[in-house]
Design a protein around this motif. Structure first.
Motif, PDB file in Angstrom:
ATOM      1  N   VAL A 170      44.827  38.650  49.288  1.00 20.63           N
ATOM      2  CA  VAL A 170      44.569  37.212  49.288  1.00 20.63           C
ATOM      3  C   VAL A 170      43.805  36.816  48.031  1.00 20.63           C
ATOM      4  O   VAL A 170      44.144  35.838  47.352  1.00 20.63           O
ATOM      5  CB  VAL A 170      43.785  36.810  50.549  1.00 20.63           C
ATOM      6  N   VAL A 171      42.765  37.572  47.715  1.00 19.25           N
ATOM      7  CA  VAL A 171      41.991  37.309  46.498  1.00 19.25           C
ATOM      8  C   VAL A 171      42.885  37.429  45.267  1.00 19.25           C
ATOM      9  O   VAL A 171      42.806  36.609  44.340  1.00 19.25           O
ATOM     10  CB  VAL A 171      40.795  38.274  46.402  1.00 19.25           C
ATOM     11  N   ASP A 172      43.755  38.414  45.268  1.00 16.10           N
ATOM     12  CA  ASP A 172      44.665  38.595  44.136  1.00 16.10           C
ATOM     13  C   ASP A 172      45.571  37.386  43.956  1.00 16.10           C
ATOM     14  O   ASP A 172      45.875  36.982  42.821  1.00 16.10           O
ATOM     15  CB  ASP A 172      45.516  39.850  44.337  1.00 16.10           C
ATOM     16  N   ALA A 176      56.955  37.561  44.507  1.00 17.31           N
ATOM     17  CA  ALA A 176      57.381  37.344  45.890  1.00 17.31           C
ATOM     18  C   ALA A 176      56.644  38.254  46.870  1.00 17.31           C
ATOM     19  O   ALA A 176      56.140  37.803  47.908  1.00 17.31           O
ATOM     20  CB  ALA A 176      58.888  37.537  46.006  1.00 17.31           C
ATOM     21  N   ALA A 177      56.576  39.528  46.576  1.00 16.12           N
ATOM     22  CA  ALA A 177      55.915  40.463  47.488  1.00 16.12           C
ATOM     23  C   ALA A 177      54.420  40.188  47.581  1.00 16.12           C
ATOM     24  O   ALA A 177      53.818  40.320  48.654  1.00 16.12           O
ATOM     25  CB  ALA A 177      56.155  41.901  47.021  1.00 16.12           C
ATOM     26  N   LYS A 178      53.816  39.781  46.478  1.00 18.04           N
ATOM     27  CA  LYS A 178      52.387  39.480  46.478  1.00 18.04           C
ATOM     28  C   LYS A 178      52.094  38.254  47.341  1.00 18.04           C
ATOM     29  O   LYS A 178      51.079  38.201  48.038  1.00 18.04           O
ATOM     30  CB  LYS A 178      51.901  39.249  45.048  1.00 18.04           C
ATOM     31  N   LYS A 179      52.975  37.276  47.300  1.00 18.02           N
ATOM     32  CA  LYS A 179      52.802  36.085  48.128  1.00 18.02           C
ATOM     33  C   LYS A 179      52.850  36.437  49.601  1.00 18.02           C
ATOM     34  O   LYS A 179      51.971  36.040  50.385  1.00 18.02           O
ATOM     35  CB  LYS A 179      53.892  35.057  47.822  1.00 18.02           C
ATOM     36  N   ALA A 182      35.337  38.003  54.290  1.00 20.19           N
ATOM     37  CA  ALA A 182      36.495  38.855  54.052  1.00 20.19           C
ATOM     38  C   ALA A 182      36.749  39.044  52.561  1.00 20.19           C
ATOM     39  O   ALA A 182      37.099  40.135  52.109  1.00 20.19           O
ATOM     40  CB  ALA A 182      37.720  38.255  54.729  1.00 20.19           C
ATOM     41  N   ALA A 183      36.566  37.980  51.784  1.00 22.15           N
ATOM     42  CA  ALA A 183      36.779  38.069  50.338  1.00 22.15           C
ATOM     43  C   ALA A 183      35.616  38.746  49.629  1.00 22.15           C
ATOM     44  O   ALA A 183      35.720  39.056  48.442  1.00 22.15           O
ATOM     45  CB  ALA A 183      36.988  36.674  49.762  1.00 22.15           C
ATOM     46  N   GLY A 189      39.132  41.727  44.827  1.00 25.47           N
ATOM     47  CA  GLY A 189      40.558  41.855  45.060  1.00 25.47           C
ATOM     48  C   GLY A 189      41.028  43.285  44.999  1.00 25.47           C
ATOM     49  O   GLY A 189      40.249  44.225  44.817  1.00 25.47           O
ATOM     50  N   GLY A 190      42.334  43.448  45.152  1.00 23.29           N
ATOM     51  CA  GLY A 190      42.956  44.748  44.997  1.00 23.29           C
ATOM     52  C   GLY A 190      42.570  45.764  46.051  1.00 23.29           C
ATOM     53  O   GLY A 190      42.090  45.444  47.141  1.00 23.29           O
ATOM     54  N   ALA A 191      42.745  47.017  45.701  1.00 27.03           N
ATOM     55  CA  ALA A 191      42.497  48.122  46.624  1.00 27.03           C
ATOM     56  C   ALA A 191      41.039  48.242  47.016  1.00 27.03           C
ATOM     57  O   ALA A 191      40.717  48.840  48.050  1.00 27.03           O
ATOM     58  CB  ALA A 191      42.979  49.430  45.996  1.00 27.03           C
ATOM     59  N   ALA A 192      40.136  47.677  46.212  1.00 24.03           N
ATOM     60  CA  ALA A 192      38.715  47.729  46.543  1.00 24.03           C
ATOM     61  C   ALA A 192      38.389  46.892  47.777  1.00 24.03           C
ATOM     62  O   ALA A 192      37.301  47.019  48.340  1.00 24.03           O
ATOM     63  CB  ALA A 192      37.881  47.245  45.355  1.00 24.03           C
ATOM     64  N   ASN A 193      39.310  46.046  48.202  1.00 23.80           N
ATOM     65  CA  ASN A 193      39.110  45.214  49.389  1.00 23.80           C
ATOM     66  C   ASN A 193      40.373  45.291  50.240  1.00 23.80           C
ATOM     67  O   ASN A 193      41.195  44.375  50.257  1.00 23.80           O
ATOM     68  CB  ASN A 193      38.831  43.767  48.971  1.00 23.80           C
ATOM     69  N   PRO A 194      40.556  46.393  50.973  1.00 29.01           N
ATOM     70  CA  PRO A 194      41.820  46.601  51.697  1.00 29.01           C
ATOM     71  C   PRO A 194      42.106  45.555  52.766  1.00 29.01           C
ATOM     72  O   PRO A 194      43.260  45.353  53.134  1.00 29.01           O
ATOM     73  CB  PRO A 194      41.644  47.996  52.323  1.00 29.01           C
TER      74      PRO A 194
END
Length: 645
Positions: free
Chosen positions: A220-222, A341-344, A181-182, A210-215
């Motif tokens: 999680v990677v971020d 917070a939102a990223k978590k 997945a990562a 990470g990011g949008a390249a891995n929807p």
């Protein structure tokens, strides 16, 4: 949440509450129902220590400022200030900021130049505690001399492979799914034949995409990458100037395959603190936050990578245990930042959705799969993990101060348990951290904030002691640990546990708290003989479950009120799963549910003693036995069941 079988065999109808005190059947006395365990007062509150907080000053720990870092100006240097009890770096006084430094209780100093080669120990600083220093280096001498082939391989992989990839094997059955997945990759999979003369670097991508390249998994990677913010160990290395172990002693045997990795510039290659150990702990703490079903296994893997640095001969125990402390503070600072917070929450949701889909599990079955041990899980044994975690937290080095000092809890540290104990409040998580803290006195660990003494492995197993009223509300509808959890610590104290809500809590420690237990809703399961401590147990609602290897021992009284109350006994032969009450057992109604565990099936006609008490009064309104008929018999001190076909 516990549910009764769809078609239970009802063996006793409702009975009146006006039963004899002896419980034998005459009805000339009214059943005397005792009160619930006494109120033990307000729950404990753990205030943050009145010192500069790492979570407020983490931004000061910048790699580019390493040359000018001091304890007063750099949070990453300050959190490891206990090292000054072992080693005093060669320093130079600075004029600017002396007043501020003095007010903070730290010397106004900067690290001066050093060669990085200790020789007699005088170049770069002064040994303050010779016993600790000698034990620290001797540990590496002994570890490298006794290094096994498996440890050699692990040491090489953990040195040359990217840490973010390496630690994912702490996920056990979820490792392959996480890596896929990562979109993680590595080019280091073994020790090459020419590794002793050629340096191999990992051509993989560490934590993945990470990011949008891995929807499907980018959030999680971020998160894993995010917790490294302000995490450089360079300021500490440059300030403390403590050499690598192989520069202290020629008896340290650096892994031959890692000889090309040795730095050719010792003056910029300090050993304290270990960057590898710190990064591994940061990565695993972030992963554990996103996937708390593997919390203890992941942080165990983080500390194992630190020990692999010792097996390699590259670092000493003080180098790697300080990496744990440094990383813990850094991760907490990033997780506690409101801006994240939102990223978590996005990372937690994405981790579960993606990995459940990859493993064909549901919200109900995923936790069991994560703990299934499938796929050769090296971290499947909880007790082994716990022992290793404790050993790797101190490495048994000599004490530098007295043991037994009260624990303090850093500001913001409770965020580290936010997903592992989500049904507790922030204040309750702080108490958990205090009551599970490591003992005082070990080198480096007694920092003023308390980062060094945090025992996150034990904290993931719940409270270590109760003080006041500990009110626990679990909502099974929210799933995960809200629905079911297990505490495995030995819980002491004088407080009282009040279990509320629809979820299920299992207690498996050798518990001794004395204030009693009150169950009002949901389920409370005793998985050890002393699961409910030494006080009274009072069931006014919900299901109390006895699932101990022997009889569940209640040192005080047991009271079960009428209505929606159930006593479930998971019998397994002998006294397993039965209930033994030292004081009075008062049964004002409710249900007794008998289950048979582990394939146990009693013979027809066998008489089972399911409940004993100092004095037994009252009767259950209903008795249910899974798949069998039974005839109850009450006496003044016991309830037996004669099993039918």
């Amino acid at each position: 949440m516990h549910r009764l079988p769809a078609r239970p065999l009802l063996l006793a109808a409702s009975i009146a509450l006006a039963l004899a005190a002896c419980g034998a059947g005459s009805e000339d006395q009214v059943l005397a129902i005792p009160p619930a365990p006494a109120d033990q007062g307000a729950a404990e509150v753990v205030a943050a220590p009145a010192v500069a907080a790492f979570v407020d000053t983490a931004f000061t720990n910048q790699r580019g400022d390493a040359r000018y870092a001091t304890l007063a100006t750099n949070a990453g240097v300050r959190v490891l200030g206990g090292f000054l009890q072992v080693w005093k770096p060669l320093t130079e006084i600075v004029d600017a900021g002396v007043g501020a430094d003095a007010a903070a209780g730290f010397p106004a100093v900067l690290p001066s130049a050093w060669s990085g080669v200790p020789n007699d120990g005088s170049d770069g600083g002064t040994i303050v505690n010779a016993a600790v220093h000698a034990a620290n280096i001797d540990y590496v001498v002994r570890a490298t001399a006794a290094r096994t082939p498996a440890q050699a391989l692990q040491a090489y992989l953990d040195d040359r492979r990217a840490k973010g990839y390496s630690v994912t094997d702490g996920l056990g059955p979820l490792t392959a799914a996480w890596r896929a997945a990562a979109q993680q990759s590595t080019t280091i999979t073994a020790i090459a034949d020419d590794a002793g003369v050629k340096l191999y670097n990992d051509g993989g991508n560490n934590t993945g995409v990470g990011g949008a390249a891995n929807p499907g998994f980018g959030a999680v990677v971020d998160l894993v990458n995010l917790v490294g913010t302000n995490g450089s160990t360079e300021p500490a290395k440059r300030f403390y100037k403590y050499a690598r172990p192989y520069r202290w002693s020629g008896a340290v045997q650096v892994l031959p395959a890692l000889v090309p990795a040795k730095s050719s510039t010792p003056a910029t290659d300090g050993g304290f603190t270990s960057g590898h150990a710190a990064e591994a702990m940061r990565d695993t703490l972030a992963m554990a936050y996103a996937l708390p079903e593997r919390y203890q296994e992941l942080i165990s893997r983080g500390l194992e990578l630190g020990e692999a640095r010792i097996w390699a001969g590259m670092h000493s125990p003080l180098d790697v245990l300080s990496g744990r402390i440094h990383a813990t503070a850094v991760v907490a600072a990033n997780l506690a930042d409101p801006a994240n917070a939102a990223k978590k929450s996005a990372a937690v949701a994405q981790a579960h959705a993606t990995l459940m889909a990859a493993t064909s599990t549901t919200a109900d079955s995923f936790p069991a799969y994560a703990q299934s041990g499938a796929g050769g899980d090296r971290f499947a044994d909880h007790d082994v993990n716990r022992a290793n975690y404790l050993r790797r937290s101190t490495y048994g080095l000599p004490l530098v101060s007295a043991a037994g000092a009260p624990a303090v809890v850093p500001k913001g540290a409770e965020v580290l348990l936010e997903t592992r104990l989500p049904y507790l409040s922030e204040a309750q998580r702080r108490v958990v951290l205090k009551t599970t803290a490591l003992p005082s006195g070990s080198p480096v660990m007694d920092d003023p904030e308390g980062w060094g003494r945090l025992n996150l492995f034990a904290a993931a197993d719940g409270y270590g002691a109760f003080s006041g009223n500990v009110v626990l509300a679990m909502d099974a509808a929210r799933g995960g640990f809200h629905a079911a959890d297990r505490w495995r610590n030995d819980i002491g104290g004088t407080g009282k546990l009040v279990k509320q809500g629809s979820g299920t809590l299992r207690l498996a420690g050798n518990n001794s708290w004395s204030g009693g237990t009150e169950l009002t809703a949901g389920a409370l399961e005793g998985d050890s003989a002393s699961a409910f401590g030494s006080g009274d147990v009072y069931v006014s609602g919900g299901t109390l479950i006895a699932n101990a290897p022997a009889a569940l021992q209640l040192a005080g009284r047991y009271t079960q009120l009428a209505g929606a109350t159930t006593l479930e006994l998971d019998l397994g032969g002998g006294a397993r799963g039965s209930l033994a009450v030292a004081g009075d057992a008062v049964i004002a109604g409710g249900t007794l549910h008998i289950k048979f565990a582990g394939g146990y099936q009693p013979k027809a006609g066998e008489v089972l003693t399911v409940l004993t008490a100092g004095r037994l009064t009252g009767r259950f309104a209903a008795i249910e036995v899974d798949g069998r008929s039974a005839t109850p018999s009450y006496s003044g001190s016991a309830l037996t069941l004669t099993i039918g076909g």
